[in-house]
Design an enzyme around this catalytic site. Structure first.
Site, PDB file in Angstrom:
ATOM      1  N   GLU A 125       0.271  -1.638   4.622  1.00  0.00           N
ATOM      2  CA  GLU A 125       0.666  -0.230   4.737  1.00  0.00           C
ATOM      3  C   GLU A 125       2.140  -0.169   5.155  1.00  0.00           C
ATOM      4  O   GLU A 125       2.915   0.610   4.626  1.00  0.00           O
ATOM      5  CB  GLU A 125      -0.217   0.512   5.753  1.00  0.00           C
ATOM      6  CG  GLU A 125       0.208   1.970   5.913  1.00  0.00           C
ATOM      7  CD  GLU A 125      -0.700   2.817   6.791  1.00  0.00           C
ATOM      8  OE1 GLU A 125      -1.854   2.437   7.033  1.00  0.00           O
ATOM      9  OE2 GLU A 125      -0.244   3.886   7.237  1.00  0.00           O
ATOM     10  N   GLN A 154       0.836  -1.202   0.000  1.00  0.00           N
ATOM     11  CA  GLN A 154       0.000   0.000   0.000  1.00  0.00           C
ATOM     12  C   GLN A 154       0.871   1.252   0.000  1.00  0.00           C
ATOM     13  O   GLN A 154       0.387   2.342  -0.219  1.00  0.00           O
ATOM     14  CB  GLN A 154      -0.895   0.036   1.250  1.00  0.00           C
ATOM     15  CG  GLN A 154      -1.970  -1.033   1.273  1.00  0.00           C
ATOM     16  CD  GLN A 154      -2.728  -1.056   2.592  1.00  0.00           C
ATOM     17  OE1 GLN A 154      -2.755  -2.074   3.266  1.00  0.00           O
ATOM     18  NE2 GLN A 154      -3.358   0.049   2.982  1.00  0.00           N
ATOM     19  N   PHE A 188      -6.067  -4.031   3.292  1.00  0.00           N
ATOM     20  CA  PHE A 188      -6.801  -3.830   4.545  1.00  0.00           C
ATOM     21  C   PHE A 188      -5.927  -3.245   5.639  1.00  0.00           C
ATOM     22  O   PHE A 188      -6.209  -3.426   6.825  1.00  0.00           O
ATOM     23  CB  PHE A 188      -7.470  -5.129   5.008  1.00  0.00           C
ATOM     24  CG  PHE A 188      -8.344  -5.758   3.956  1.00  0.00           C
ATOM     25  CD1 PHE A 188      -9.507  -5.116   3.551  1.00  0.00           C
ATOM     26  CD2 PHE A 188      -7.989  -6.950   3.341  1.00  0.00           C
ATOM     27  CE1 PHE A 188     -10.310  -5.667   2.550  1.00  0.00           C
ATOM     28  CE2 PHE A 188      -8.786  -7.507   2.347  1.00  0.00           C
ATOM     29  CZ  PHE A 188      -9.947  -6.863   1.958  1.00  0.00           C
ATOM     30  N   THR A 205      -3.890  11.176  10.613  1.00  0.00           N
ATOM     31  CA  THR A 205      -3.808  11.995  11.830  1.00  0.00           C
ATOM     32  C   THR A 205      -2.432  12.648  11.934  1.00  0.00           C
ATOM     33  O   THR A 205      -2.264  13.624  12.643  1.00  0.00           O
ATOM     34  CB  THR A 205      -4.090  11.139  13.072  1.00  0.00           C
ATOM     35  OG1 THR A 205      -3.157  10.061  13.108  1.00  0.00           O
ATOM     36  CG2 THR A 205      -5.495  10.582  13.031  1.00  0.00           C
ATOM     37  N   GLU A 243     -12.862   2.864   5.241  1.00  0.00           N
ATOM     38  CA  GLU A 243     -12.832   2.269   6.572  1.00  0.00           C
ATOM     39  C   GLU A 243     -14.118   2.411   7.394  1.00  0.00           C
ATOM     40  O   GLU A 243     -14.478   1.491   8.122  1.00  0.00           O
ATOM     41  CB  GLU A 243     -11.681   2.875   7.387  1.00  0.00           C
ATOM     42  CG  GLU A 243     -10.315   2.550   6.849  1.00  0.00           C
ATOM     43  CD  GLU A 243      -9.249   3.417   7.500  1.00  0.00           C
ATOM     44  OE1 GLU A 243      -9.174   4.615   7.161  1.00  0.00           O
ATOM     45  OE2 GLU A 243      -8.517   2.920   8.359  1.00  0.00           O
ATOM     46  N   ARG A 286      -7.926  -1.751   8.758  1.00  0.00           N
ATOM     47  CA  ARG A 286      -9.164  -0.996   8.486  1.00  0.00           C
ATOM     48  C   ARG A 286      -9.802  -0.423   9.763  1.00  0.00           C
ATOM     49  O   ARG A 286     -10.318  -1.165  10.598  1.00  0.00           O
ATOM     50  CB  ARG A 286     -10.137  -1.926   7.775  1.00  0.00           C
ATOM     51  CG  ARG A 286     -11.156  -1.230   6.902  1.00  0.00           C
ATOM     52  CD  ARG A 286     -11.912  -2.267   6.095  1.00  0.00           C
ATOM     53  NE  ARG A 286     -12.699  -1.659   5.027  1.00  0.00           N
ATOM     54  CZ  ARG A 286     -13.317  -2.365   4.088  1.00  0.00           C
ATOM     55  NH1 ARG A 286     -13.235  -3.670   4.084  1.00  0.00           N
ATOM     56  NH2 ARG A 286     -14.014  -1.761   3.156  1.00  0.00           N
ATOM     57  N   ARG A 295      -5.240   7.148  16.941  1.00  0.00           N
ATOM     58  CA  ARG A 295      -6.594   7.136  16.379  1.00  0.00           C
ATOM     59  C   ARG A 295      -7.587   6.514  17.357  1.00  0.00           C
ATOM     60  O   ARG A 295      -8.779   6.850  17.357  1.00  0.00           O
ATOM     61  CB  ARG A 295      -6.636   6.455  15.008  1.00  0.00           C
ATOM     62  CG  ARG A 295      -7.851   6.851  14.191  1.00  0.00           C
ATOM     63  CD  ARG A 295      -7.850   6.253  12.792  1.00  0.00           C
ATOM     64  NE  ARG A 295      -7.303   7.109  11.765  1.00  0.00           N
ATOM     65  CZ  ARG A 295      -7.979   8.088  11.140  1.00  0.00           C
ATOM     66  NH1 ARG A 295      -9.240   8.327  11.424  1.00  0.00           N
ATOM     67  NH2 ARG A 295      -7.405   8.812  10.214  1.00  0.00           N
ATOM     68  N   ALA A 315      -5.881   5.344   5.442  1.00  0.00           N
ATOM     69  CA  ALA A 315      -6.687   6.355   6.132  1.00  0.00           C
ATOM     70  C   ALA A 315      -7.939   6.720   5.326  1.00  0.00           C
ATOM     71  O   ALA A 315      -8.497   7.806   5.501  1.00  0.00           O
ATOM     72  CB  ALA A 315      -5.841   7.596   6.443  1.00  0.00           C
ATOM     73  N   PHE A 325      -7.935   1.388  11.876  1.00  0.00           N
ATOM     74  CA  PHE A 325      -6.679   1.914  12.416  1.00  0.00           C
ATOM     75  C   PHE A 325      -6.785   2.335  13.886  1.00  0.00           C
ATOM     76  O   PHE A 325      -6.440   3.441  14.252  1.00  0.00           O
ATOM     77  CB  PHE A 325      -6.271   3.127  11.546  1.00  0.00           C
ATOM     78  CG  PHE A 325      -4.789   3.415  11.505  1.00  0.00           C
ATOM     79  CD1 PHE A 325      -3.915   2.621  10.778  1.00  0.00           C
ATOM     80  CD2 PHE A 325      -4.256   4.511  12.177  1.00  0.00           C
ATOM     81  CE1 PHE A 325      -2.559   2.910  10.712  1.00  0.00           C
ATOM     82  CE2 PHE A 325      -2.892   4.808  12.126  1.00  0.00           C
ATOM     83  CZ  PHE A 325      -2.052   4.003  11.382  1.00  0.00           C
TER      84      PHE A 325
END
Ligand code: MTE
Ligand code: HPA
Ligand code: MOS
Length: 768
Positions: free
Chosen positions: A226, A191, A222, A434, A707, A336, A304, A503, A338
């Site tokens: 990342e 990702q 998902f 974030t 998400e 998903r 988060r 995100a 996070f």
């Protein structure tokens, strides 16, 4: 418009890493990984393995030319273990051989000796020992001590959620090619192409421009790709760099399950205070996040959790703290939502606790405390464009809530061993990374002289349909047929310095950048039309369905002929675009700011039927009213809501990750890790589109959708507890997810209230 990949997907023609044509001389890599969760390596002998047939190289940390480090946020993760191992599955050595089989055979010949060190798998135990990652973070608003003195009712308890396996269909993998002058080209299932590029450059001790990362699509990410695609791309590249041969590293499913981190399990203590009208006036939580052996994305996930700790509710006085706990499990990572879902679960549990104790309908407390415009989130952002109440009320209307409640009550009266349960689940999810600096993106557009268009962006297609949305952006800006537009692979030499596609902001950020590029090209073409047709001004030039108009009169000029003439007139037909989300900011020293471009809202109602003899359940329906803004692609967006919902329901119910106390994954195959299938899915999923006026921060006013819907799945858990209560009103302490059939059965026949001797499984490990 259908997903542009649907044709090749259904024909089995879509290409993933493992489908790439094999280049001559390719070596196959396999990882020799740690078999003990925490130990000193006292001996590592690869000599016998090196002599095995087909083996070309066996690489250890000593062969790393650059820095042996892949930690992104905190440098605490070696690419190959140095003198200690910290989790089972940690890469220790890399075997390169002429076939996968030869590599695996050699693996068995590597000799390793360990000196065992203490193993910690429980986050609370890690925290007690001071084994934490980063600092404890706390978000505060209002005045806690006054709030508690005003609270008429107060409830305390614990709520736990387990991890979740990503189970992307395509496992982790990369294929690396050595290029002259110490350059590497790598195709990675990631990702985050730039994260991979940076990781390889660091470990090989090369500048980033020597590394080219290419991604066509992923068979699902998902969040699991990342950060965690990086180690495998790094190892494949290390192999290619040293052997000067192409190196392919594709994990087998069992390796992927064992080596990669998952959604973070959390164990949390909550305290909720209500006034006599059932307004939530105080809320405190301590979250313990099970981070695994290294930081990975855990600090960002932790953050988060705090952002979403009050979900879609307004709480004037709050203190929420979160601790990231280092344990000897694979490093847990993005999944998903996070960290948001873990935070939301706890407030839903606290509200349920209050409702049960006060013998009021849980939905009453939920509804009455929903957010309203102009209130504030604990992190200082003002509530704007709030649809919490609208979506809730529309769900009530669509399902005819009074009739539904009566029919469930009637069913429960007349059925002794079958019960039904209902649960509302409102959601509120902030859109933007974030970490403010990550909120920008770039795109590159080439209009070729025949009028066809090649599009590169930083977005990675992983099944969520982002490429389809990118194509729509181009189509709408130029008003040309979709067959003229091609989405290129995501490639770091065409689009540099990308944020990962994550995100839920992939379509917004990259779509906006793409729009900037397309508009610039269009602007030049409009200027050209004015000159070419001797028009007084360009204001009335229009592009419509592949034709050019002026003041609604056709100029008898197609898009193709315009482009080819513009080319001959030496007009620049390529452009790059850049977009940075305006307004977002966050001050970590104060834990205040405006971290999100906007929020996505929605509400759902879940109905479940349970079988009280067998402990089994079936979801009858989930009705959702979701805030899409103005959906640019209702087919894709509906798919995201349905998929997210069912994935969230799986996390809350069937999917039970189990490690033993030695840190060994017990749920290590699909025979022991149950994921949703079509029989599990709700009999009915109704998704109503709430069209809302969105500020221009969403691409084409179509809100991010990746998400947020996962969190409707939390409703499944509370529908189950509702049904359990209908059978066994004295059941307590139920806030431990997943609610597997086993756990449900135990709850149905639980005898004593709040039994302190109930064995605690909050660390999700099993004595075995
Ligand atoms: N949908 C599919 N089919 N496959 C995926 O891997 N990932 C989810 C979501 N939907 C995913 C998916 C996650 S975790 C995110 S952050 C978003 O898609 C990312 O894509 P977007 O930013 O384009 O929405
Ligand atoms: N969401 C998802 N992925 C991320 C984030 C976030 O807020 N920050 C860094 N990676
Ligand atoms: Mo999604 S967890 O932000 O990749």
């Amino acid at each position: 418009m259908k997903n542009i990949d649907s044709f090749t997907h259904t024909r089995g023609e879509s290409i993933y890493v493992d489908d790439l044509a094999i280049l001559g001389g390719t070596l196959y890599a396999t990882i020799f990984d740690a078999s003990i969760a925490h130990a000193k390596i006292i001996k590592l002998d690869v000599e016998a393995a090196k002599k095995m047939p087909g083996v070309k190289h066996i690489l250890t940390c000593k062969d790393i030319p650059g820095e042996n480090q892949i930690g992104g946020i905190i440098p605490d993760e070696p690419a190959l273990a140095l003198d200690e191992v910290h989790f089972i599955g940690q890469p220790v050595a890399l075997i390169l051989a002429t076939s996968v089989r030869a590599a695996h055979a050699a693996k068995a010949k590597i000799e390793i000796e360990y000196e065992a060190l203490p193993i910690v798998t429980c986050p609370r135990e890690a925290a007690a020992k001071g084994s934490i990652i980063g600092a404890v973070r706390t978000f505060k608003m209002g005045e806690m001590s006054q709030a508690w003195s005003k609270a008429r009712y107060c409830f305390e308890g614990r709520a736990d959620t387990n991890g979740q396996e990503h189970l992307y269909i395509e496992g982790q993998g990369a294929y690396a090619f050595p290029i002259e002058n110490d350059c590497i080209r790598v195709v990675s299932s990631t990702q985050g192409p730039t994260q991979v590029q940076r990781g390889i450059a660091r470990v090989l001790g090369l500048a980033m421009h020597k590394i080219e990362v290419d991604v066509r699509r992923l068979g699902g990410g998902f969040g699991g790709k990342e950060d965690q695609a990086t180690p495998f791309a790094v190892l494949a590249s290390l192999g290619a760099y040293i052997s000067k041969k192409p190196v392919k590293l594709v994990l087998h499913r069992d390796e992927d399950l064992r080596m990669t981190g998952k959604r973070h399990p959390y164990s949390s203590d909550y305290k909720i205070g209500l006034d006599e009208d059932l307004n939530i006036i105080a809320y405190e939580v301590d979250f313990y996040q099970n981070a695994g052996a290294s930081a990975d994305l855990s600090p960002a996930v932790l953050e988060r959790t705090l952002f979403h700790a009050t979900n879609a509710y307004y709480v004037p006085n709050i203190r929420v703290s979160a601790t990231s706990c280092r344990t000897n499990l694979p490093p847990n990572t993005a999944f998903r939502g996070f960290g948001g879902p873990q935070g939301m679960f706890v407030i839903e549990a606290a509200i349920t606790h209050a409702a049960e104790a006060l013998e009021v309908d849980r939905a009453r407390i939920q509804k009455q405390n929903l957010l309203k415009n102009d209130q504030f989130f604990s992190y200082g952002q003002i509530v704007e464009g709030c649809e919490a109440q609208t979506t809730w009320e529309q769900v009530e209307k669509f399902v005819d809530i009074e009739a539904r409640r009566q029919s469930v009550a009637a069913y429960n009266e007349t059925h002794e061993f079958h019960k039904k349960g209902l649960a509302f689940m409102p959601i509120c999810f902030g859109i933007s990374f974030t970490n403010t600096p990550m909120n920008h993106a770039r795109a590159l557009v080439h209009v070729y002289q025949d009028g066809s268009v090649g599009v590169s962006t930083g977005a990675v297609e992983m099944g969520q349909g982002v490429n389809t949305k990118m194509l729509q952006v181009v189509q709408q800006t130029f008003s040309i047929e979709s067959s003229k537009i091609k989405l290129e692979t995501t490639n770091t030499t065409r689009v540099a310095n990308t944020s990962p596609t994550a995100a839920s902001a992939g379509a917004d950020l990259n779509g906006k950048a793409l729009q900037v590029a397309c508009k610039a090209i269009k602007e030049r073409l409009v200027q050209f039309v004015r000159k070419h047709f001797n028009l007084a001004d360009e204001a009335l030039v229009q592009f419509k369905n592949d034709q050019i108009y002026h003041n609604n009169t056709p100029l008898n000029c197609s898009w193709e002929s315009l482009v080819s003439q513009a080319f001959l007139a030496r007009v620049q037909l390529s452009e790059k675009g850049h977009y940075a989300t305006p307004k977002v900011r966050f001050d970590k020293t104060k834990e205040k700011g405006h971290p999100f471009a906007y929020h996505v809202y929605g509400s759902s109602l879940t109905e479940v039927s349970i079988d009280c003899l067998r402990g089994t359940y079936r979801f009858d329906s989930v009705d959702i009213v979701h805030d899409f803004g103005t959906s640019m692609n209702p087919i894709v967006d509906r798919g995201q809501v349905e998929g997210g919902l069912v994935q969230g329901m799986g996390w809350m119910t069937l999917e039970e990750i189990a490690y033993n106390k030695q840190g060994r994954l017990l749920s290590s195959a699909l025979s022991t890790y149950k994921v949703p299938d079509i029989y599990f899915a709700p009999r009915q999923i109704n998704v109503e589109f709430l069209e809302t006026k969105t500020p221009n921060l969403a691409i084409l006013k179509s809100k991010a959708v990746g998400e947020p819907p996962l969190m409707y799945g939390i409703g499944a858990f509370f529908a189950l507890t509702d049904a359990i209560k209908a059978f066994n009103p004295s059941a307590t302490g139920l806030f431990e997810a997943p609610m597997t059939h086993e756990r449900l059965l135990m709850a149905l026949y639980q005898e004593t209230a709040a039994n302190d001797s109930k064995p605690s499984t909050f660390d999700h490990t099993i004595n075995k």
